[in-house]
Design a protein around this motif. Structure first.
Motif, PDB file in Angstrom:
ATOM      1  N   THR A   1       0.509  -1.333   0.119  1.00 52.13           N
ATOM      2  CA  THR A   1       0.311  -0.158  -0.077  1.00 52.13           C
ATOM      3  C   THR A   1       0.983   0.944  -0.060  1.00 52.13           C
ATOM      4  O   THR A   1       0.353   2.388  -0.285  1.00 52.13           O
ATOM      5  CB  THR A   1      -1.008  -0.001   0.938  1.00 52.13           C
TER       6      THR A   1
ATOM      7  N   ARG B   1       2.153   1.399  -3.270  1.00 52.65           N
ATOM      8  CA  ARG B   1       1.843   1.260  -4.668  1.00 52.65           C
ATOM      9  C   ARG B   1       1.962   0.250  -5.579  1.00 52.65           C
ATOM     10  O   ARG B   1       1.672   0.754  -6.855  1.00 52.65           O
ATOM     11  CB  ARG B   1       1.464   2.527  -4.918  1.00 52.65           C
ATOM     12  N   VAL B   2       2.067  -0.913  -5.138  1.00 54.13           N
ATOM     13  CA  VAL B   2       2.637  -2.205  -5.793  1.00 54.13           C
ATOM     14  C   VAL B   2       1.741  -3.380  -4.720  1.00 54.13           C
ATOM     15  O   VAL B   2       0.650  -3.576  -4.037  1.00 54.13           O
ATOM     16  CB  VAL B   2       4.250  -2.621  -6.101  1.00 54.13           C
ATOM     17  N   ASP B   3       1.518  -4.350  -5.744  1.00 53.26           N
ATOM     18  CA  ASP B   3       0.948  -5.384  -5.835  1.00 53.26           C
ATOM     19  C   ASP B   3       1.733  -5.786  -3.898  1.00 53.26           C
ATOM     20  O   ASP B   3       3.136  -5.565  -4.143  1.00 53.26           O
ATOM     21  CB  ASP B   3       0.619  -6.391  -6.810  1.00 53.26           C
TER      22      ASP B   3
END
Length: 69
Positions: free
Chosen positions: A19, A22-24
């Motif tokens: 989070t 901002r990635v998986d």
């Protein structure tokens, strides 16, 4: 005499780290396997990441300029 106890180290889950960047979450796991981020394994085998290290890494990423948005 009372023993001094150090502050407990804050640990983040892969989802929390993902989070922030901002990635998986799987990307965070790949970073750990590649040595870009140190992970700690819980007794259950789950990965946790030191908050201080994550914040340092996050601070090294250039921020998007307002004009690019």
């Amino acid at each position: 005499m009372s023993a001094q106890h150090p502050e407990p180290e804050m640990l983040l889950t892969p989802s929390e780290v993902a989070t922030l960047f901002r990635v998986d979450p799987k990307t965070v796991t790949r970073w750990a396997k590649a040595g870009k981020l140190t992970s700690i394994r819980t007794l259950g085998g789950h990965r946790r990441y030191r908050e201080a290290e994550v914040r340092d890494l996050l601070g090294g990423i250039p921020q998007q300029r307002e004009a690019d948005r």
